[in-house]
Design a protein around this motif. Sequence first.
Motif, PDB file in Angstrom:
ATOM      1  N   ASN A  41     -25.565  14.737  25.151  1.00  0.00           N
ATOM      2  CA  ASN A  41     -25.934  16.006  25.750  1.00  0.00           C
ATOM      3  C   ASN A  41     -25.191  16.165  27.069  1.00  0.00           C
ATOM      4  N   ASP A  99     -28.299  20.016  29.915  1.00  0.00           N
ATOM      5  CA  ASP A  99     -29.588  20.396  29.340  1.00  0.00           C
ATOM      6  C   ASP A  99     -30.483  20.909  30.460  1.00  0.00           C
ATOM      7  N   GLU A 108     -29.163  23.917  26.096  1.00  0.00           N
ATOM      8  CA  GLU A 108     -28.381  22.687  26.058  1.00  0.00           C
ATOM      9  C   GLU A 108     -27.144  22.803  25.182  1.00  0.00           C
ATOM     10  N   TYR A 130     -24.634  20.077  23.151  1.00  0.00           N
ATOM     11  CA  TYR A 130     -24.374  18.723  22.694  1.00  0.00           C
ATOM     12  C   TYR A 130     -22.898  18.557  22.350  1.00  0.00           C
TER      13      TYR A 130
END
Length: 218
Positions: free
Chosen positions: A70, A73, A78, A80
């Motif tokens: 990640n 966030d 968020e 990834y």
Amino acid sequence: MALISKNYVINKYEDIKQQYNEPRAFYFKDNPGVSGAVMKFDTVSMLNTAAFTYSFWMKKSIDIVTGAGNAIDFSQREIYVYGSPDGVGTSNRFSIKVKYDGTDGSWYTNNDAFSSDTWHHVVLSYSGTTPVLYVDASSVTLNASTTPVGTIEAPTKGAIGSNWAGTEAFEGLLDEITIWNTNLSATRVTELYNGGKPSDPFKHNSSANLVAWVRGSD
């Protein structure tokens, strides 16, 4: 935005030059079974707008196994970054999740959206309903996984380099991380990319919307 916890390595110029032949940057490392490296912020009220933008430079390490890290966030707004064992193919993609009070919105790119062990400029621009992802100032195809329903939730805390719990850590280098309380247009993203050379965001045409700038270099 107040920094309350830091569990990352700010590489000194000499160290990172020797190991990576790179200028100073933030080095995050994932440790399986252990909370990952993360920068935590206790308040992100400046990001209470539905529209927002994340921008950062990254150099993703080649993973031993395929896994997600990640990068940013802020209360489940968020992004990834998925690596791959060989650094090419099989993965190297992004996924995005934005929290709503009904159904969360989630999107993902196809594989090979970036190359491992290579510097890339990544921008997530979110209009309040729809994300646009740019890699090196070029938009990348996003596939919808779930369509958001309801009202977008305001973030209450934030983390860079992992999620808040530190269990989904990015592994590699991050630098020139900027957060904006508006969705930057393609023109403004190109301006931020600056031909592949990090620039001063305070001189950007959307500087009035800049709410955070985290950098490893002097």
